[in-house]
Design an enzyme around this catalytic site. Structure first.
Site, mmCIF file in Angstrom:
data_model
loop_
_atom_site.group_PDB
_atom_site.id
_atom_site.type_symbol
_atom_site.label_atom_id
_atom_site.label_comp_id
_atom_site.label_asym_id
_atom_site.label_seq_id
_atom_site.Cartn_x
_atom_site.Cartn_y
_atom_site.Cartn_z
ATOM 1 C CG ASP A 12 4.167 21.103 12.218
ATOM 2 O OD1 ASP A 12 3.178 20.594 11.659
ATOM 3 O OD2 ASP A 12 4.391 20.989 13.430
ATOM 4 C CG ASP A 131 -5.553 21.817 15.370
ATOM 5 O OD1 ASP A 131 -5.083 20.682 15.194
ATOM 6 O OD2 ASP A 131 -5.216 22.800 14.681
#
Length: 256
Positions: A12, A131
């Site tokens: 990330d 997600d």
């Protein structure tokens, strides 16, 4: 035997640094992306995924630079996501050295972009990032909804139906991230994986919740073709990738 299971560290990236949080909150620094990518390549990772977590226009150039530097250093497939909104974004990423692009919010806003990208570059370059989080009873048919903004905003869209639609539109893979499990280190959301596996024929990359090697084989048993994690690799032992592969192999599955 089926296809060999892939083990994928996830980086990330925020403003050129790797960060990690819990349920996308409280981010802490985990190092230089190029350095980590090189380390994971040497440690036996099958692929790498970069997600630009802030994906603001200001970070765009930083991300392309990181991708280009990483592509020069490592020779395993690199998937990059965050801020991918159109064919031109995918083109820029591929030119910078990415092998695949991951799309999320833009596809929810305008699903036709999936067809446009896959028509231009082929299904193999596009990964749909989903997600998903559990929702209150009756809110969606499956009990899971698609979220945006790192899990902070619900969409009311059923996660399983969305995965099916995206696969029908041509995405090559689905990166299935459990918002509820993200960063908890308590294991993958196996119910979510099973539901999506029953709905689609494209490969599923399971993400969210891995805390130790023992957590990975159940995700494969639930239907994952690849397993993705961050914390367990960034902050775990240096041979974490080898340990994960051994755990999957010992459970009777083929690994790369």
């Amino acid at each position: 035997m089926g296809v060999a299971i892939r083990v994928i560290p996830c980086l990330d990236v925020d403003a050129g640094r790797v960060v990690k949080g819990v349920k996308f909150q409280d981010l802490r620094d985990a190092g230089d992306p190029v350095e980590l990518a090189r380390r994971y390549d040497l440690a036996g990772a099958d692929e790498l995924t970069f997600l630009d977590v802030t994906a603001s226009s200001g970070n765009r150039q930083t991300t392309f630079d990181v991708v280009a530097r990483t592509a020069e250093e490592v020779f395993i497939p690199l998937t990059v996501g965050g801020g991918v909104r159109a064919v031109k974004d995918v083109d820029t990423l591929l030119r910078a050295g990415a092998d695949k692009a991951s799309i999320n919010t833009a596809a929810i806003a305008r699903p036709d972009v999936i067809n446009e990208i896959t028509r231009q570059f082929g299904s193999q370059v596009l990964v749909l990032s989903v997600d998903a989080r559990r929702t209150r009873e009756g809110h969606t048919p499956s009990g899971f909804e698609v979220t945006t903004h790192g899990g902070r905003q619900g969409t009311g869209i059923d996660a399983i139906a969305w995965a099916r639609e995206a696969a029908d539109r041509g995405v090559g893979e689905i990166l299935l991230n459990s918002i509820d499990a993200d960063g908890t280190k308590e294991g993958f959301d196996l119910e979510l994986i099973r539901l999506v596996r029953a709905a689609v024929h494209v490969p599923i990359i399971a993400s969210g919740g891995a805390g130790e090697p023992a957590h990975f084989p159940p995700a494969v048993a639930a239907g994952a073709d690849a397993v993705l994690a961050a914390s367990v690799f960034h902050f775990g032992p240096s041979d974490a990738i080898a340990q994960v592969k051994a755990a999957i192999r010992d459970a009777g599955y083929e690994v790369r």
